[in-house]
Design an enzyme around this catalytic site. Structure first.
Site, PDB file in Angstrom:
ATOM      1  N   ARG A   1      -4.791 -73.244  -9.456  1.00  0.00           N
ATOM      2  CA  ARG A   1      -5.545 -73.230  -8.197  1.00  0.00           C
ATOM      3  C   ARG A   1      -5.161 -74.408  -7.296  1.00  0.00           C
ATOM      4  NH1 ARG A   1     -11.870 -72.990  -8.342  1.00  0.00           N
ATOM      5  NH2 ARG A   1     -11.562 -74.592  -9.906  1.00  0.00           N
TER       6      ARG A   1
ATOM      7  N   ARG B   1     -27.105 -72.384 -12.906  1.00  0.00           N
ATOM      8  CA  ARG B   1     -26.138 -72.462 -13.991  1.00  0.00           C
ATOM      9  C   ARG B   1     -26.814 -72.697 -15.332  1.00  0.00           C
ATOM     10  NH1 ARG B   1     -21.428 -74.172 -11.188  1.00  0.00           N
ATOM     11  NH2 ARG B   1     -19.655 -74.684 -12.471  1.00  0.00           N
TER      12      ARG B   1
ATOM     13  N   LYS C   1     -15.525 -66.676  -7.829  1.00  0.00           N
ATOM     14  CA  LYS C   1     -16.769 -66.768  -7.045  1.00  0.00           C
ATOM     15  C   LYS C   1     -16.475 -67.339  -5.648  1.00  0.00           C
ATOM     16  CE  LYS C   1     -18.687 -69.543 -10.058  1.00  0.00           C
ATOM     17  NZ  LYS C   1     -17.635 -69.670 -11.091  1.00  0.00           N
TER      18      LYS C   1
ATOM     19  N   ARG D   1      -7.779 -79.745  -7.783  1.00  0.00           N
ATOM     20  CA  ARG D   1      -9.039 -80.387  -8.166  1.00  0.00           C
ATOM     21  C   ARG D   1      -8.870 -81.239  -9.422  1.00  0.00           C
ATOM     22  NH1 ARG D   1     -13.756 -75.869  -7.821  1.00  0.00           N
ATOM     23  NH2 ARG D   1     -14.262 -76.799  -9.831  1.00  0.00           N
TER      24      ARG D   1
ATOM     25  N   ARG E   1     -15.255 -76.919 -19.585  1.00  0.00           N
ATOM     26  CA  ARG E   1     -16.060 -76.130 -18.630  1.00  0.00           C
ATOM     27  C   ARG E   1     -16.309 -74.725 -19.159  1.00  0.00           C
ATOM     28  NH1 ARG E   1     -12.314 -76.743 -13.699  1.00  0.00           N
ATOM     29  NH2 ARG E   1     -13.674 -75.189 -12.728  1.00  0.00           N
TER      30      ARG E   1
HETATM   31  P1  AP5 Z   1     -12.070 -69.422  -7.525  1.00  0.00           P
HETATM   32  O1  AP5 Z   1     -12.551 -68.384  -6.573  1.00  0.00           O
HETATM   33  O2  AP5 Z   1     -11.793 -70.773  -6.970  1.00  0.00           O
HETATM   34  O3  AP5 Z   1     -12.994 -69.487  -8.817  1.00  0.00           O
HETATM   35  P2  AP5 Z   1     -14.515 -69.882  -9.005  1.00  0.00           P
HETATM   36  O4  AP5 Z   1     -15.180 -68.791  -9.746  1.00  0.00           O
HETATM   37  O5  AP5 Z   1     -15.114 -70.284  -7.691  1.00  0.00           O
HETATM   38  O6  AP5 Z   1     -14.324 -71.090  -9.986  1.00  0.00           O
HETATM   39  P3  AP5 Z   1     -14.781 -72.617  -9.926  1.00  0.00           P
HETATM   40  O7  AP5 Z   1     -13.828 -73.375 -10.798  1.00  0.00           O
HETATM   41  O8  AP5 Z   1     -14.910 -73.112  -8.530  1.00  0.00           O
HETATM   42  O9  AP5 Z   1     -16.121 -72.508 -10.577  1.00  0.00           O
HETATM   43  P4  AP5 Z   1     -16.856 -73.568 -11.355  1.00  0.00           P
HETATM   44  O10 AP5 Z   1     -18.088 -72.816 -11.554  1.00  0.00           O
HETATM   45  O11 AP5 Z   1     -16.224 -74.117 -12.552  1.00  0.00           O
HETATM   46  O12 AP5 Z   1     -16.795 -74.827 -10.350  1.00  0.00           O
HETATM   47  P5  AP5 Z   1     -17.868 -75.483  -9.393  1.00  0.00           P
HETATM   48  O13 AP5 Z   1     -17.161 -76.018  -8.234  1.00  0.00           O
HETATM   49  O14 AP5 Z   1     -19.021 -74.586  -9.192  1.00  0.00           O
HETATM   50  O15 AP5 Z   1     -10.729 -68.855  -8.213  1.00  0.00           O
HETATM   51  C1  AP5 Z   1      -9.993 -69.641  -9.119  1.00  0.00           C
HETATM   52  C2  AP5 Z   1      -8.493 -69.422  -8.898  1.00  0.00           C
HETATM   53  O16 AP5 Z   1      -8.151 -68.064  -9.224  1.00  0.00           O
HETATM   54  C3  AP5 Z   1      -8.033 -69.619  -7.442  1.00  0.00           C
HETATM   55  O17 AP5 Z   1      -6.781 -70.244  -7.444  1.00  0.00           O
HETATM   56  C4  AP5 Z   1      -7.948 -68.191  -6.881  1.00  0.00           C
HETATM   57  O18 AP5 Z   1      -6.955 -68.095  -5.880  1.00  0.00           O
HETATM   58  C5  AP5 Z   1      -7.576 -67.383  -8.120  1.00  0.00           C
HETATM   59  N1  AP5 Z   1      -8.124 -66.028  -8.099  1.00  0.00           N
HETATM   60  C6  AP5 Z   1      -9.328 -65.622  -7.596  1.00  0.00           C
HETATM   61  N2  AP5 Z   1      -9.488 -64.295  -7.767  1.00  0.00           N
HETATM   62  C7  AP5 Z   1      -8.362 -63.856  -8.404  1.00  0.00           C
HETATM   63  C8  AP5 Z   1      -7.928 -62.585  -8.862  1.00  0.00           C
HETATM   64  N3  AP5 Z   1      -8.666 -61.485  -8.685  1.00  0.00           N
HETATM   65  N4  AP5 Z   1      -6.718 -62.500  -9.503  1.00  0.00           N
HETATM   66  C9  AP5 Z   1      -5.963 -63.607  -9.673  1.00  0.00           C
HETATM   67  N5  AP5 Z   1      -6.314 -64.840  -9.250  1.00  0.00           N
HETATM   68  C10 AP5 Z   1      -7.499 -64.961  -8.625  1.00  0.00           C
HETATM   69  O19 AP5 Z   1     -18.405 -76.685 -10.320  1.00  0.00           O
HETATM   70  C11 AP5 Z   1     -17.621 -77.826 -10.603  1.00  0.00           C
HETATM   71  C12 AP5 Z   1     -18.459 -78.847 -11.351  1.00  0.00           C
HETATM   72  O20 AP5 Z   1     -19.589 -79.275 -10.542  1.00  0.00           O
HETATM   73  C13 AP5 Z   1     -19.113 -78.355 -12.658  1.00  0.00           C
HETATM   74  O21 AP5 Z   1     -18.241 -78.459 -13.761  1.00  0.00           O
HETATM   75  C14 AP5 Z   1     -20.343 -79.287 -12.757  1.00  0.00           C
HETATM   76  O22 AP5 Z   1     -19.968 -80.560 -13.255  1.00  0.00           O
HETATM   77  C15 AP5 Z   1     -20.764 -79.435 -11.309  1.00  0.00           C
HETATM   78  N6  AP5 Z   1     -21.756 -78.416 -10.900  1.00  0.00           N
HETATM   79  C16 AP5 Z   1     -21.606 -77.489  -9.923  1.00  0.00           C
HETATM   80  N7  AP5 Z   1     -22.697 -76.712  -9.831  1.00  0.00           N
HETATM   81  C17 AP5 Z   1     -23.571 -77.154 -10.770  1.00  0.00           C
HETATM   82  C18 AP5 Z   1     -24.888 -76.750 -11.176  1.00  0.00           C
HETATM   83  N8  AP5 Z   1     -25.495 -75.704 -10.588  1.00  0.00           N
HETATM   84  N9  AP5 Z   1     -25.487 -77.432 -12.179  1.00  0.00           N
HETATM   85  C19 AP5 Z   1     -24.881 -78.474 -12.764  1.00  0.00           C
HETATM   86  N10 AP5 Z   1     -23.647 -78.912 -12.441  1.00  0.00           N
HETATM   87  C20 AP5 Z   1     -22.997 -78.263 -11.447  1.00  0.00           C
END
Ligand code: AP5
Ligand code: ZN
Length: 213
Positions: free
Chosen positions: A127, A88, A13, A160, A171
Site C-alpha cells: 500500500r 473495533r 475499507k 505507512r 494487527r
Molecule cells: P485499504 O482500503 O487501505 O484497507 P483498509 O481496510 O482501509 O485497511 P487499513 O490498514 O487502513 O485498516 P486498519 O483497520 O488496519 O487501519 P486503521 O488506519 O484503521 O486497502 C489496503 C491496500 O489494498 C491498498 O493498497 C489498496 O489499494 C489495496 N486494495 C484495496 N482493495 C483491493 C482489492 N479489491 N484488490 C486488491 N487490492 C486492493 O488503524 C491503524 C491503527 O490505528 C490501528 O492499528 C490502531 O492502533 C489505531 N486505531 C484506529 N482505529 C482504532 C479504534 N477504533 N480503536 C483502537 N485503535 C484504533
C-alpha cells in the site's frame, strides 16, 4: 444513512470509503486517519497513540470513543456518516450505540468486507498513500500512473509506518481477538451486510452499493 465499514486491516475499507463519499455525499470518519493526523501534529494524544499504532495494538477505547463522539456531533454528519475502522471492540460498539441513541440516531448498515488472511499481508505491505489528499494506491493492484506520485492531486506517496510485515502480523492477530466478535454483535442486530472483498476494486464497489441501495 449511517454506515459502519467493518473488516480486517487491508480489506479495502478506506478504498471503498473514498468512493462512497462521492456516491452518497456523506463524510468518511476514519479513526486511523484521525490518529495519524494527531501523530503528525505531535499532539499529546498523538504522541501517546503512536506507541500503540507502531506496535499494531489498539489505542485505548476511551481515546477513540472521545474522538468519534466529537466528530459525529458536527454538522456535516447530520445527513449521515460512514465509520471506517470504528468500532473495533465490543465496548466501542456498545458506547457508539449509547451515543447515537442519545442523538436519536442509529446505524443503518454494517458493511462487512470479507478477505482471506492470505491476501491481506500483500495488500498492506504494497500500500502507498498520498501525503496531500489521502488517496490510497497499491504497488501491484492499483499502481499510480507515475511511480511515487498521486494520480488525483500530484502529491507525494508514502508508506505507512505500520505497514511492515511484523506490525501487520500483530494487527491481523488483534483483529481476530478483539474486532471479529463484532460480526456476531451486528449479526444479532440484523445490521450485518457481508460483502466478498476479493476482486477488482470497482466490482467490490458495485457490491457495496447493491447492499446500500
Ligand atoms: P485499504 O482500503 O487501505 O484497507 P483498509 O481496510 O482501509 O485497511 P487499513 O490498514 O487502513 O485498516 P486498519 O483497520 O488496519 O487501519 P486503521 O488506519 O484503521 O486497502 C489496503 C491496500 O489494498 C491498498 O493498497 C489498496 O489499494 C489495496 N486494495 C484495496 N482493495 C483491493 C482489492 N479489491 N484488490 C486488491 N487490492 C486492493 O488503524 C491503524 C491503527 O490505528 C490501528 O492499528 C490502531 O492502533 C489505531 N486505531 C484506529 N482505529 C482504532 C479504534 N477504533 N480503536 C483502537 N485503535 C484504533
Ligand atoms: Zn493525492
Amino acid at each position: 444513512m449511517n454506515i459502519i465499514l467493518l473488516g480486517p486491516p487491508g480489506a479495502g475499507k478506506g478504498t471503498q470509503a473514498k468512493m462512497l463519499i462521492d456516491a452518497y455525499g456523506i463524510p468518511q470518519i476514519s479513526t486511523g486517519d484521525m490518529l495519524r493526523e494527531a501523530v503528525k501534529n505531535q499532539t499529546p494524544l498523538g504522541l501517546e497513540a503512536k506507541k500503540y499504532m507502531d506496535a499494531g495494538k489498539l489505542v485505548t477505547d476511551e481515546v477513540v470513543i472521545g474522538l468519534v463522539k466529537e466528530r459525529i456531533a458536527r454538522e456535516d454528519c447530520a445527513k449521515g456518516f460512514m465509520l471506517d475502522g470504528f468500532p473495533r471492540t465490543v465496548p466501542q460498539a456498545e458506547e457508539l450505540d449509547k451515543v447515537l441513541a442519545d442523538m436519536q440516531k442509529g446505524i443503518d448498515h454494517v458493511v462487512s468486507i470479507e478477505v482471506p488472511n492470505s491476501e491481506l499481508m500483500g495488500r498492506l505491505t504494497g500500500r502507498r498513500t498520498c501525503k496531500a489528499c489521502g488517496q490510497g494506491f497499491h504497488m501491484i493492484f492499483d499502481p499510480p500512473k507515475v511511480e511515487g506520485v498521486c494520480d488525483k492531486c500530484g502529491g507525494e506517496l508514502y508508506q505507512r509506518d505500520d505497514d511492515n510485515e511484523e506490525t501487520v502480523s500483530n494487527r491481523l492477530q488483534v483483529y481476530e481477538d478483539q474486532t471479529k466478535p463484532l460480526i456476531n454483535y451486528y449479526q444479532e442486530k440484523s445490521l450485518l451486510r457481508p460483502i466478498d472483498g476479493v476482486g477488482a476494486i470497482k466490482e467490490i464497489f458495485e457490491r457495496v452499493k447493491a447492499v446500500l441501495g
